[in-house]
Design an enzyme around this catalytic site. Structure first.
Site, PDB file in Angstrom:
ATOM      1  N   ARG A 107       0.870  -1.180   0.000  1.00 22.28           N
ATOM      2  CA  ARG A 107       0.000   0.000   0.000  1.00 22.28           C
ATOM      3  C   ARG A 107       0.909   1.233   0.000  1.00 22.28           C
ATOM      4  NH1 ARG A 107      -4.114   3.052  -1.435  1.00 22.28           N
ATOM      5  NH2 ARG A 107      -4.593   4.668   0.074  1.00 22.28           N
ATOM      6  N   LEU A 108       0.677   2.186  -0.935  1.00 23.97           N
ATOM      7  CA  LEU A 108       1.356   3.478  -0.888  1.00 23.97           C
ATOM      8  C   LEU A 108       0.398   4.431  -0.206  1.00 23.97           C
ATOM      9  CD1 LEU A 108       2.785   3.969  -4.519  1.00 23.97           C
ATOM     10  CD2 LEU A 108       3.720   2.633  -2.619  1.00 23.97           C
TER      11      LEU A 108
ATOM     12  N   SER B  55      -0.209   8.160   1.303  1.00 20.12           N
ATOM     13  CA  SER B  55       0.308   9.527   1.412  1.00 20.12           C
ATOM     14  C   SER B  55      -0.149  10.112   2.750  1.00 20.12           C
ATOM     15  CB  SER B  55      -0.243  10.397   0.289  1.00 20.12           C
ATOM     16  OG  SER B  55       0.073   9.823  -0.955  1.00 20.12           O
TER      17      SER B  55
ATOM     18  N   CYS C  89      -1.496  12.030   5.787  1.00 22.77           N
ATOM     19  CA  CYS C  89      -2.673  12.891   5.942  1.00 22.77           C
ATOM     20  C   CYS C  89      -2.849  13.131   7.432  1.00 22.77           C
ATOM     21  CB  CYS C  89      -3.914  12.232   5.342  1.00 22.77           C
ATOM     22  SG  CYS C  89      -5.402  13.228   5.586  1.00 22.77           S
TER      23      CYS C  89
ATOM     24  N   GLN D 260      -8.508   4.095   5.217  1.00 25.99           N
ATOM     25  CA  GLN D 260      -7.613   3.410   4.258  1.00 25.99           C
ATOM     26  C   GLN D 260      -6.334   2.951   4.950  1.00 25.99           C
ATOM     27  OE1 GLN D 260      -7.185   6.159   0.882  1.00 25.99           O
ATOM     28  NE2 GLN D 260      -8.307   4.682  -0.362  1.00 25.99           N
TER      29      GLN D 260
ATOM     30  N   ASP E 299      -2.847  17.142  -8.450  1.00 28.82           N
ATOM     31  CA  ASP E 299      -2.073  16.175  -7.670  1.00 28.82           C
ATOM     32  C   ASP E 299      -0.596  16.428  -7.949  1.00 28.82           C
ATOM     33  OD1 ASP E 299      -0.976  13.924  -6.444  1.00 28.82           O
ATOM     34  OD2 ASP E 299      -2.604  12.604  -7.081  1.00 28.82           O
TER      35      ASP E 299
ATOM     36  N   ARG F 206       1.991  14.774  -6.476  1.00 28.89           N
ATOM     37  CA  ARG F 206       2.857  13.722  -5.926  1.00 28.89           C
ATOM     38  C   ARG F 206       3.708  13.030  -6.978  1.00 28.89           C
ATOM     39  NH1 ARG F 206      -1.779  10.385  -2.881  1.00 28.89           N
ATOM     40  NH2 ARG F 206      -2.902  11.113  -4.715  1.00 28.89           N
TER      41      ARG F 206
HETATM   42  N1  LIG Z   1      -4.850  18.896  -1.519  1.00 23.67           N
HETATM   43  C1  LIG Z   1      -5.712  18.065  -0.929  1.00 23.67           C
HETATM   44  N2  LIG Z   1      -5.236  16.902  -0.448  1.00 23.67           N
HETATM   45  C2  LIG Z   1      -6.120  16.063   0.127  1.00 23.67           C
HETATM   46  C3  LIG Z   1      -7.486  16.355   0.253  1.00 23.67           C
HETATM   47  N3  LIG Z   1      -8.084  15.317   0.886  1.00 23.67           N
HETATM   48  C4  LIG Z   1      -7.106  14.411   1.125  1.00 23.67           C
HETATM   49  N4  LIG Z   1      -5.928  14.845   0.670  1.00 23.67           N
HETATM   50  C5  LIG Z   1      -4.625  14.191   0.652  1.00 23.67           C
HETATM   51  O1  LIG Z   1      -4.677  13.122  -0.272  1.00 23.67           O
HETATM   52  C6  LIG Z   1      -3.730  12.134   0.099  1.00 23.67           C
HETATM   53  C7  LIG Z   1      -4.433  10.816   0.183  1.00 23.67           C
HETATM   54  O2  LIG Z   1      -4.454  10.214  -1.026  1.00 23.67           O
HETATM   55  P1  LIG Z   1      -4.268   8.612  -1.081  1.00 23.67           P
HETATM   56  O3  LIG Z   1      -5.386   7.967  -0.321  1.00 23.67           O
HETATM   57  O4  LIG Z   1      -2.867   8.213  -0.772  1.00 23.67           O
HETATM   58  O5  LIG Z   1      -4.351   8.384  -2.575  1.00 23.67           O
HETATM   59  P2  LIG Z   1      -5.466   8.403  -3.593  1.00 23.67           P
HETATM   60  O6  LIG Z   1      -5.024   9.324  -4.673  1.00 23.67           O
HETATM   61  O7  LIG Z   1      -6.795   8.656  -2.961  1.00 23.67           O
HETATM   62  O8  LIG Z   1      -5.385   6.928  -4.137  1.00 23.67           O
HETATM   63  P3  LIG Z   1      -5.749   5.532  -3.456  1.00 23.67           P
HETATM   64  O9  LIG Z   1      -6.226   5.784  -2.051  1.00 23.67           O
HETATM   65  O10 LIG Z   1      -4.485   4.742  -3.506  1.00 23.67           O
HETATM   66  O11 LIG Z   1      -6.787   4.961  -4.306  1.00 23.67           O
HETATM   67  C8  LIG Z   1      -3.175  12.552   1.439  1.00 23.67           C
HETATM   68  O12 LIG Z   1      -1.903  13.167   1.260  1.00 23.67           O
HETATM   69  C9  LIG Z   1      -4.201  13.564   1.933  1.00 23.67           C
HETATM   70  O13 LIG Z   1      -3.640  14.531   2.813  1.00 23.67           O
HETATM   71  C10 LIG Z   1      -7.945  17.599  -0.271  1.00 23.67           C
HETATM   72  O14 LIG Z   1      -9.118  17.927  -0.253  1.00 23.67           O
HETATM   73  N5  LIG Z   1      -7.016  18.406  -0.840  1.00 23.67           N
HETATM   74 ZN   LIG Z   2      -6.918  12.529   4.229  1.00 25.37          ZN
END
Ligand SMILES: Nc1nc2c(ncn2[C@@H]2O[C@H](COP(=O)(O)OP(=O)(O)OP(=O)(O)O)[C@@H](O)[C@H]2O)c(=O)[nH]1
Ligand SMILES: [Zn+2]
Length: 387
Positions: A242-243, A245, A247, A263, A319, A321
């Site tokens: 799992r990658l 990010s 939060c 998640q 995005d 990243r």
């Molecule tokens: N800029 C921004 N970042 C957000 C927001 N909501 C969540 N995030 C960020 O989104 C990231 C979470 O994304 P992930 O769950 O890793 O990835 P994903 O793109 O949803 O993909 P998967 O979960 O792997 O399907 C974290 O870094 C959160 O802080 C938002 O409204 N704005």
């Molecule tokens: Zn989040």
């Protein structure tokens, strides 16, 4: 790490960028130079104080300009002439705007402040965009602001062309931080190649007691990433990965605005259930824009923008990243083939680009919690998430 010339060149390049980021965050001036000898001074608009601005005006060899991204310029209602807007593929390119004497730099930053006619306050002070004297420098300056987790807007003070390599010496004499634009462009990928494991500890987790946390640090002391390894990995088979990010709001505070908390915990539970796997906890808060900017994006979302538009209104891409650090950590752990828990096709595409084979995708989605319906819908409808 070896001290071969290539490695030491890499280490000094990433260190120079890291110094520039710290300098911009504290409101200092950075000297940027491109490979053709063009140079400029840079201050981040967000941290630009009167003394630094005065110094930049004194040192620059022509009038300072404001540089932001096309999305930010459009968000404040600025009209961008077609010859400046760029073609397809340059959707969020840097936009240069004259900065008349006495105009407060932060007009570009005040989100959505309008006058009585509904016109954004910035437009009262700023004229239409102009052609940039050195687009490569403008691009590198915006990249620095983003890497510093500041808003993508900078004050740029042009310098005359430098035929030799005297700019670096001049910067040293002036006690200014110097960085090559070429080193900024590849920074995240280059820094990721310098990641080294610096700690490893057994940390029993609820539901996954046989867990270890490995900490990884780049050579410039920049962003550290973590690998949470559950069970005993067999790299001869595709490993469950799992990658995740970072939060802060979702992972630590249990925010219901997103789906990160559920998640994170469910990924660890699933890996433990299947026997082994790795969760990479990546320091890329807010899809790479940082916590402060994510909170700013939340403010905009409270005004009706969705998660993608809010990022773009601030001037970022939807995005930001890159998954080069993830690929490096996996390779260093001897993992070349993975089963990836994700709904995000970009994670798959990037891992493959960085040399990791994604043998299978494992769906990783959860029902709405009553607060994140719009967020989940936007990811599916606009970010191409697979459900
Ligand atoms: N800029 C921004 N970042 C957000 C927001 N909501 C969540 N995030 C960020 O989104 C990231 C979470 O994304 P992930 O769950 O890793 O990835 P994903 O793109 O949803 O993909 P998967 O979960 O792997 O399907 C974290 O870094 C959160 O802080 C938002 O409204 N704005
Ligand atoms: Zn989040």
């Amino acid at each position: 790490m070896s001290s071969s010339p290539i490695h030491s060149r890499t280490a000094s390049a990433v260190a120079a960028v890291e110094r520039a980021l710290a300098e911009l965050r504290r409101g200092g001036i950075v000297v940027l130079r491109d490979e053709h000898g063009a140079g400029c001074l840079v201050i981040a608009a967000e941290s630009c104080g009167p003394r630094a601005l005065q110094r930049l005006q004194g040192l620059a060899q022509s009038a300072p300009v404001l540089v932001t991204t096309r999305r930010r310029a459009e968000a404040i209602g600025m009209e961008i002439p077609p010859h400046i807007a760029g073609g397809m593929g340059e959707t969020n390119k840097p936009i240069t705007i004259d900065l008349p004497e006495g105009v407060p730099v932060d007009v570009i930053l005040r989100p959505h402040e309008s006058d009585s006619t509904g016109r954004h306050v910035a437009l009262r002070h700023l004229s239409r965009p102009v052609a940039s004297h050195a687009p490569g420098l403008a691009q590198a300056a915006i990249e620095l602001a983003k890497l510093a987790r500041l808003l993508p807007a900078v004050v740029l003070g042009p310098l005359t062309r430098d035929p030799g390599n005297k700019r670096r010496d001049w910067a040293r004499e002036q006690d200014l931080v110097y960085v090559d634009a070429a080193d900024v462009a590849g920074y995240e990928e280059t820094a990721s190649r310098t990641l080294q494991q610096v700690a490893q500890a057994h940390v029993p987790l609820e539901g996954a007691e046989n867990a270890r946390i490995l900490a990884w640090r780049p050579s410039d002391g920049g962003k550290e990433h973590l690998a949470i390894v559950v069970g005993d990995i067999d790299p001869t088979e595709p490993v469950l990965i799992r990658l995740h990010s970072e939060c802060f709001t979702g992972d630590l505070l249990g925010s219901l605005r997103c789906d990160c908390g559920v998640q994170l915990r469910s990924a660890i539970a699933e890996i433990a259930k299947q026997g082994s796997g790795v969760l990479l906890y990546l320091a890329q808060e807010g899809r790479g824009i940082g916590l402060v900017n994510k909170l700013r994006a939340y403010e905009l979302q409270d005004d009706g923008f969705d998660t993608i538009d809010a990022n773009e209104q601030l001037g970022f891409d939807a995005d930001e990243r890159i998954y080069a650090p993830a690929a490096t950590m996996l390779s260093r752990m001897g993992i070349q083939r993975v089963r990836l828990m994700t709904n995000n096709p970009e994670k798959i595409a990037q891992l493959e680009r960085y040399g990791i084979e994604v043998a299978a995708r494992v769906q990783h989605s959860f029902p709405s919690n009553g607060h994140n319906e719009n967020y989940l819908r936007t990811k599916a409808e606009r970010a191409g998430h697979l459900l």
